[in-house]
Design an enzyme around this catalytic site. Structure first.
Site, PDB file in Angstrom:
ATOM      1  N   HIS A  17       0.838  -1.201   0.000  1.00  0.00           N
ATOM      2  CA  HIS A  17       0.000   0.000   0.000  1.00  0.00           C
ATOM      3  C   HIS A  17       0.876   1.255   0.000  1.00  0.00           C
ATOM      4  O   HIS A  17       0.632   2.196  -0.771  1.00  0.00           O
ATOM      5  CB  HIS A  17      -0.905  -0.024   1.233  1.00  0.00           C
ATOM      6  N   GLU A  18       1.903   1.270   0.842  1.00  0.00           N
ATOM      7  CA  GLU A  18       2.779   2.435   0.917  1.00  0.00           C
ATOM      8  C   GLU A  18       3.612   2.584  -0.351  1.00  0.00           C
ATOM      9  O   GLU A  18       3.814   3.702  -0.840  1.00  0.00           O
ATOM     10  CB  GLU A  18       3.690   2.340   2.151  1.00  0.00           C
TER      11      GLU A  18
ATOM     12  N   HIS B  58       1.544   4.203  -2.968  1.00  0.00           N
ATOM     13  CA  HIS B  58       1.488   5.662  -2.807  1.00  0.00           C
ATOM     14  C   HIS B  58       2.655   6.321  -3.537  1.00  0.00           C
ATOM     15  O   HIS B  58       2.478   7.316  -4.251  1.00  0.00           O
ATOM     16  CB  HIS B  58       1.543   6.046  -1.322  1.00  0.00           C
TER      17      HIS B  58
END
EC number: 3.4.24.-
Length: 291
Positions: free
Chosen positions: A144-145, A148
């Site tokens: 998820h990071e 980003h």
């Protein structure tokens, strides 16, 4: 959440400081020499607005390291640290970005990514997250990071923040000029902006800055759905990310320290400033996504 909140708070502080410096340098006197010059003010607002946002972006990584107390894993000390670094490396390769710096910080379950450039970013996870999740769930959070970073979310948020800053700087000085003119009505001996202008613009830079943060937070919530989908794509399936979200939803957040308890945001007002959508909505979005 740490990533965006730090960016917003840093941005508000930077714009406020730039506004004070501009006042000390006599910029406001120039803008109001012959009445309020709106064209010059707009140019000034654009420079201040995007300048503040870009400065906030460029210092986002060192500020995040300092504020969260991040310990970089330059030389893994155990098998768990080696696994985290290798997992980030593998996910970064899949996302076609440079290897980020990897760090750990003490605290409740959380993680963040930050940095001005895709190939020079930072990914950090908390000890609470590492202790409370399975490796598959941790990998999903790391994905998820990484998503980003790969999606360029920090740059996108910088552009949005720059636009909002421009409105803040422009409106605060228009209102400040109106307030100052009202307070000095009938005083024909004075020239240039008065104390009413300076006080009003400083206060409004901060107040309107937080109002603009509501708009930035709204955009941030929409970017979270994309990062969730990006994590699922990097993992090759949706379930690990859904499990990680469910785990986060079931974890009790740590209590705020007494020193910052007054700054805690809860209730309806808190929802306006929330940088992440509700966990249930994020899980539902993944469930409804194709693939």
């Amino acid at each position: 959440m740490k990533r965006i909140l730090l960016f917003i708070l840093t941005n508000v502080a930077v714009v406020a400081v730039l506004g004070i410096v501009a006042s000390l340098l006599g910029v406001n006197r120039f803008l109001t020499a012959n009445g309020l010059n709106l064209s010059a003010l707009l140019g000034f607002a654009l420079i201040m607005g995007f300048g503040g946002a870009i400065i906030s972006l460029l210092i986002s990584k060192p500020v995040a390291k300092w504020s969260a107390g991040v310990r970089l894993i330059n030389d893994p000390q155990n098998a768990d640290e080696a696994w985290i670094v290798e997992t980030v490396r593998r996910l970064a390769d899949k996302a076609q970005i440079g290897m980020p710096e990897v760090g750990i910080f003490e605290g409740e379950p959380n993680a963040f990514a930050t940095g001005a450039f895709k190939n020079s970013s930072l990914v950090a996870v908390s000890t609470g997250l590492l202790q409370g999740m399975t490796k598959e769930e941790i990998e999903a959070v790391l994905g998820h990071e990484i998503a980003h970073v790969a999606n360029g979310d920090m740059v996108t948020m910088t552009l949005i923040q720059g636009v909002m800053n421009t409105f803040v700087v422009f409106l605060s000085r228009v209102i400040g000029y109106a307030v100052d003119s009202f307070l000095r009505k009938g005083d024909s001996n004075s020239s240039g902006p008065g104390i009413g202008y300076y006080v009003s613009t400083i206060v409004l830079d901060i107040v309107l800055g937080f109002a603009a943060a509501i708009v930035v937070a709204w955009f941030s919530r929409h970017r979270e759905f994309r990062a969730d989908a990006g994590a699922a794509q990097l993992m090759g399936r949706k379930q690990p990310m859904m499990n990680a979200l469910a785990r986060l939803g079931g974890m009790q957040p740590g209590e705020l320290p007494k020193a910052v308890e007054a700054m805690g945001i809860t209730g309806s007002i808190g929802k306006l400033f929330a940088t992440h959508p509700p966990i249930e909505e994020r899980i539902a979005a993944l469930q409804n996504a194709q693939g």
